[in-house]
Design an enzyme around this catalytic site. Structure first.
Site, mmCIF file in Angstrom:
data_model
loop_
_atom_site.group_PDB
_atom_site.id
_atom_site.type_symbol
_atom_site.label_atom_id
_atom_site.label_comp_id
_atom_site.label_asym_id
_atom_site.label_seq_id
_atom_site.Cartn_x
_atom_site.Cartn_y
_atom_site.Cartn_z
ATOM 1 C CG ASP A 101 -2.006 -0.991 1.219
ATOM 2 O OD1 ASP A 101 -1.979 -1.870 0.336
ATOM 3 O OD2 ASP A 101 -2.896 -0.902 2.083
ATOM 4 C CG HIS A 246 2.456 0.107 4.365
ATOM 5 N ND1 HIS A 246 2.332 -0.798 5.404
ATOM 6 C CD2 HIS A 246 1.269 0.749 4.267
ATOM 7 C CE1 HIS A 246 1.108 -0.691 5.918
ATOM 8 N NE2 HIS A 246 0.447 0.230 5.253
HETATM 9 ZN ZN LIG Z 1 -2.374 3.007 3.467
#
Ligand SMILES: [Zn+2]
Length: 281
Positions: A101, A246
């Site tokens: 992400d 991430h």
């Molecule tokens: Zn996020």
């Protein structure tokens, strides 16, 4: 918006996230993990200011009404409105999905793509529009490699604090930049911080996107070190799980290195690293 104002705004959002995490927003408490509520501000994008706020060029998403006389030719067909995000893969056997992400980030995303390519593994990248707009080459690379690119809003706000039209804008602008760079409109959506509500589900469905949650949080945004990230991913491995990592938002060198370690390990253990497929209903 000046950077300090932006930081203040983000801090306020983080505070809101903490409250939600304790109190439990409607239907979100279970999912409201420690994803990124307190993660550091995405400095590059935050500092980008004016650039980040420049609207994307007109696209089908902006030119055509989302409701009205029939669906857009380009917007995917409306999906059923869900009341919670999808939390597992539907595939049989030892299937797992890796999701990254907040990117793309030119400092870390290319390394992640390289590792995935080396093992012929597909993953999901939930990109933010303000990151994607300056790095369309990375979205094209994701498309070339067969990865899925999902919508993670434009500015990574806490959607539960926004109006319906603000949420729609965050989603629509990001859909447009993804369609432009990736070549297809996104079919998946993930709310920042895992903060879902009825508006988020309804608007995502209107734009033809399915909501995807996660079940294993690597908590890599806390930069806990490579070994800890590896332990969390390998420890959480199980059929159907969706792993949250991430590729932007701070120092992600641990995320990059951890992938190089847990990916071959999971494959050796018989896991099939794959991407979710759209379901009917
Ligand atoms: Zn996020």
């Amino acid at each position: 918006m000046k950077e300090d104002q932006l930081l203040t705004r983000r801090r306020a959002l983080f505070a809101g996230a903490a409250v939600l995490g304790l109190g439990g927003a409607v239907g979100t408490a279970r999912l409201f993990g420690a994803d990124d509520p307190a993660r550091p501000v995405r400095s590059a994008a935050a500092a980008a200011g004016p650039q980040a706020r420049t609207p994307v060029k007109s696209s089908v998403y902006r030119l055509q009404p989302l409701t009205g006389d029939g669906p857009s030719r380009h917007t995917p067909a409306r999906t059923a409105v869900r009341h919670e995000p999808i939390l597992s893969l539907s595939g049989r056997g030892r299937s797992m999905a890796l999701t990254f992400d907040d990117g793309p980030d030119p400092q870390y995303t290319p390394d992640i793509l390289r590792t995935l390519r080396a093992y012929d593994v597909r993953a999901v990248f939930f990109v933010c529009g303000e990151m994607a707009v300056g790095h369309k080459d990375l979205l094209r690379e994701m498309a070339d490699d067969g990865h899925i690119v999902g919508n993670h809003t434009w500015t990574h706000p806490l959607l539960t604090q926004l109006t319906r039209s603000q949420i729609r804008s965050e989603m629509v602008r990001t859909c447009a930049v993804i369609e432009d760079a990736y070549g297809e409109a996104p079919l998946w959506f993930r709310a920042p911080y895992g903060a879902w509500n009825r508006n988020v589900f309804e608007l995502g469905a209107e734009l033809g996107m399915e909501p995807l949650g996660w079940t294993v949080d690597s908590r890599d945004w806390t930069a806990p070190g490579t070994d800890t990230i590896v332990d969390r991913v390998e420890g959480g491995a199980a059929p159907g799980v969706i792993v949250l990592c991430h590729d932007a938002g701070g120092d992600r060198s641990g995320t990059v290195e951890a992938l190089r370690q847990y990916l071959p390990s999971l494959l050796d253990s018989g896991y099939h690293l794959t991407v979710p497929r759209r379901r009917v209903g």
